[in-house]
Scaffold this motif. Structure first.
Motif, PDB file in Angstrom:
ATOM      1  N   ALA A  98      43.471  68.489  52.759  1.00  0.00           N
ATOM      2  CA  ALA A  98      42.331  67.680  53.165  1.00  0.00           C
ATOM      3  C   ALA A  98      41.054  68.187  52.506  1.00  0.00           C
ATOM      4  O   ALA A  98      40.232  67.405  52.003  1.00  0.00           O
ATOM      5  CB  ALA A  98      42.184  67.704  54.691  1.00  0.00           C
ATOM      6  N   LEU A  99      40.901  69.520  52.487  1.00  0.00           N
ATOM      7  CA  LEU A  99      39.715  70.122  51.882  1.00  0.00           C
ATOM      8  C   LEU A  99      39.654  69.780  50.391  1.00  0.00           C
ATOM      9  O   LEU A  99      38.593  69.420  49.855  1.00  0.00           O
ATOM     10  CB  LEU A  99      39.786  71.638  52.067  1.00  0.00           C
ATOM     11  N   ALA A 100      40.822  69.881  49.696  1.00  0.00           N
ATOM     12  CA  ALA A 100      40.856  69.579  48.264  1.00  0.00           C
ATOM     13  C   ALA A 100      40.446  68.128  48.014  1.00  0.00           C
ATOM     14  O   ALA A 100      39.629  67.845  47.123  1.00  0.00           O
ATOM     15  CB  ALA A 100      42.259  69.849  47.716  1.00  0.00           C
ATOM     16  N   ILE A 101      40.972  67.209  48.835  1.00  0.00           N
ATOM     17  CA  ILE A 101      40.643  65.791  48.628  1.00  0.00           C
ATOM     18  C   ILE A 101      39.157  65.556  48.884  1.00  0.00           C
ATOM     19  O   ILE A 101      38.485  64.849  48.128  1.00  0.00           O
ATOM     20  CB  ILE A 101      41.510  64.903  49.540  1.00  0.00           C
ATOM     21  N   ALA A 102      38.637  66.178  49.957  1.00  0.00           N
ATOM     22  CA  ALA A 102      37.217  66.005  50.265  1.00  0.00           C
ATOM     23  C   ALA A 102      36.365  66.516  49.106  1.00  0.00           C
ATOM     24  O   ALA A 102      35.372  65.889  48.708  1.00  0.00           O
ATOM     25  CB  ALA A 102      36.871  66.743  51.551  1.00  0.00           C
ATOM     26  N   ALA A 103      36.778  67.682  48.529  1.00  0.00           N
ATOM     27  CA  ALA A 103      36.024  68.254  47.414  1.00  0.00           C
ATOM     28  C   ALA A 103      36.044  67.304  46.223  1.00  0.00           C
ATOM     29  O   ALA A 103      35.021  67.077  45.569  1.00  0.00           O
ATOM     30  CB  ALA A 103      36.622  69.604  47.036  1.00  0.00           C
ATOM     31  N   GLN A 104      37.232  66.737  45.937  1.00  0.00           N
ATOM     32  CA  GLN A 104      37.334  65.803  44.807  1.00  0.00           C
ATOM     33  C   GLN A 104      36.426  64.598  45.012  1.00  0.00           C
ATOM     34  O   GLN A 104      35.724  64.172  44.101  1.00  0.00           O
ATOM     35  CB  GLN A 104      38.774  65.332  44.655  1.00  0.00           C
TER      36      GLN A 104
END
Lengths: 202, 355
Positions: A98-104
């Motif tokens: 989730a964090l990776a997607i939010a960062a992207q």
């Protein structure tokens, strides 16, 4: 004022129900919350003036995809308690994704805001003289027609692939053949047999 | 005497004025719809009875005219029974969903020139989107009942409604190709001038072979509408000989009433859609004197009632379909036919430069 109120209600519903998709104890309820999320997203599209996208979102995702989803989840025979117990173990990995997607998303967003000409597009997201169905049509079927058709072909291949993978011909299944049924004549259908008294037709 | 009211109204800010005006429009429309529904329900039962050489409801009021209101009171005054093991919130939400979705589609249906609550650009898509949501009331109701007949009924209903929605969608696309607009008012206005201009014949708009496409499209729409609203001969979700009453088994009292009203309102909506899309909406069949004296809303209503009569006759005359035949009809006959019709109609409109 009305628009702002509508935005806050829809946005809050979307976020809360998205959270409930993960937090709900019952999978069917989770799917129903997912549907509520889609629905509020459609409402947000309407507020942005993209009523065509909103309707397509409702038709495709809420009306078709989510129904099949609900179908599958309802048919599953699973023990909800063990499922919940195991889901805590997935929390770190899920959180990381989730964090990776939010960062992207943040990266894309910030890059787009700073890009050349983006400010002008933000000022006038739609030409005034045409409504957004015509605008979308002109883009999809004119400038991006190749990509659109390719996407359609990929979906077609996926569909045929799914059918090929799951299709099996079983032996000995009686099927109804409407054509044969309707075109049957008396000669084929009825056979007159003289049965002698005391004997069968065995 | 009313001067102070006028002053008070003019003093209000525009937003408040708009809100009050729209809300009262919606309320008035809902009341008209519910009242007409009460008599349409009676008509349904009377037609059905007449076909079977019975009298039908004839005790409450003159000719049984008040029967629907008596039924209404009976349902409302009974006890709401929620089965043990049912998912209580969802069980009570399901009929509400059916009821609400049945009403909100009417927001875009134009009943007379300018008589429409919301004249949006994507009217046809809106109708299609909301009618595809109607299935949720049934699925959720069947699942939340926690009982096998309702569950089987809701599964059948979901599969059936999803299947027939596809062909309904393609029929809608052929109509909007002809008009070149998704606005329902524009769709009706394109059919002005006389019955030969109605989309089912479409003589004024396209060269004559167009009716070879539009008449079959209308027939497909009619039959799909029967399936979409779970009407006989496609009432398999509530087939009483197999599933008792399908998804409605566990429902009693007001929740059942809401399901019932929602279902009938959807049927009337389908009749209204046929009127708007194919039979000229509020337009009179001839655009000359004695016909134009009659107000447009009357023409709209008479056409809707006619299609409702057709629905009632189908219910009375046709035996129930078997489930696999229903699926065969939807996927193997209607879907290819309507898909081909979309392609042919698209070419036709471009060829004749009409759209």
């Amino acid at each position: 004022m009305l628009q702002a109120a509508a935005f806050y209600i829809l946005a809050a519903t979307a976020v809360l129900s998205a959270f409930m998709v993960v937090a709900a104890h019952n999978p069917v309820r989770a799917v129903l919350f997912l549907i509520l999320t889609f629905f509020s997203a459609a409402g947000l599209f309407v507020l942005l003036g993209a009523e065509f996208l909103a309707m397509i979102l409702v038709i495709v995702y809420v009306g078709a995809v989510a129904v099949l989803f609900l179908f599958v989840v309802m048919m599953l025979d699973i023990d909800f308690a063990t499922l919940k117990a195991r889901s805590a173990g997935y929390l770190p990995l899920g959180g990381l994704i989730a964090l990776a997607i939010a960062a992207q998303l943040a990266l894309v967003g910030f890059a787009w805001v700073g890009a050349d000409g983006a400010a002008a597009h933000l000022q006038a997201p739609m030409p005034d003289d045409t409504h957004n169905i015509a605008a979308l049509g002109a883009l999809i079927y004119d400038r991006y027609v190749l990509f659109f058709q390719l996407a359609g072909l990929i979906l077609l291949v996926a569909m045929i692939g799914a059918i090929v993978l799951t299709l099996r011909h079983r032996e000995g299944v009686k099927r109804q053949d409407m054509h044969r049924q309707v075109n049957r004549t008396r000669d084929e259908g009825v056979e007159v047999i003289d049965v002698k008294r005391g004997e069968g037709i065995g | 005497m009313f001067q102070f009211l006028v002053d008070w109204w003019n003093a209000l800010p525009f937003g408040v004025q708009w809100t009050i005006a729209t809300t009262s429009q919606i309320l008035a429309f809902m009341i008209v719809l519910l009242l007409s529904l009460a008599f349409l329900l009676l008509m349904d039962r009377k037609v059905w009875a007449a076909v079977q050489l019975r009298k039908g409801p004839n005790t409450v009021g003159a000719f049984g005219l008040l029967q629907s209101f008596a039924d209404f009171l009976k349902f409302v005054l009974k006890e709401i029974v929620v089965p043990a093991g049912a998912d209580r919130p969802l069980f009570l939400l399901a009929p509400l969903l059916t009821f609400v979705f049945a009403f909100i589609t009417w927001a875009v249906i134009p009943v007379a020139p300018g008589w429409v609550i919301s004249d949006i650009n994507v009217g046809i898509l809106y109708v299609f989107a909301i009618s595809s949501l109607g299935v949720y009331g049934i699925i959720i109701g069947g699942w939340a009942s926690n009982s096998k007949y309702p569950f089987l009924g809701s599964l059948r209903s979901a599969a059936q409604m999803v299947s027939y929605e596809v062909s309904i969608g393609f029929v809608l696309v052929t109509v909007l190709l002809m008009v070149g607009s998704m606005n329902l008012t524009a769709v009706v206005e394109a059919q002005a001038g006389g019955f030969w201009n109605w989309h089912v014949l479409s003589a004024g708009m396209l060269p004559w072979p167009a009716f070879l496409i539009t008449i079959p499209m209308f027939v497909i729409f009619f039959i799909s509408a029967l399936a979409e609203t779970n009407r006989p001969p496609f009432d398999l979700p509530e087939a009483e000989s197999e599933l008792v009453a399908g998804y409605q088994v566990e429902y009693s009292s007001t929740p059942y009433l809401l399901f019932m009203i929602g279902e009938y309102l959807n049927i009337v909506l389908m009749c209204a859609l046929m009127t708007v899309l194919f039979f000229g909406g509020w337009h009179a069949p001839f655009d000359i004197a004695p016909f134009t004296w009659i107000p447009p809303v009357f023409w709209f209503a008479i056409k809707v009632v006619f299609f409702f009569f057709m629905f009632a006759m189908v219910k009375a005359l046709v035996p129930r379909y078997r489930y696999d035949q229903l699926m065969r009809l939807g996927w193997k006959i209607f879907l290819p036919t309507s898909l081909a019709a979309v392609a042919v109609m698209g070419g036709f409109v471009v060829y004749s430069n009409a759209g």
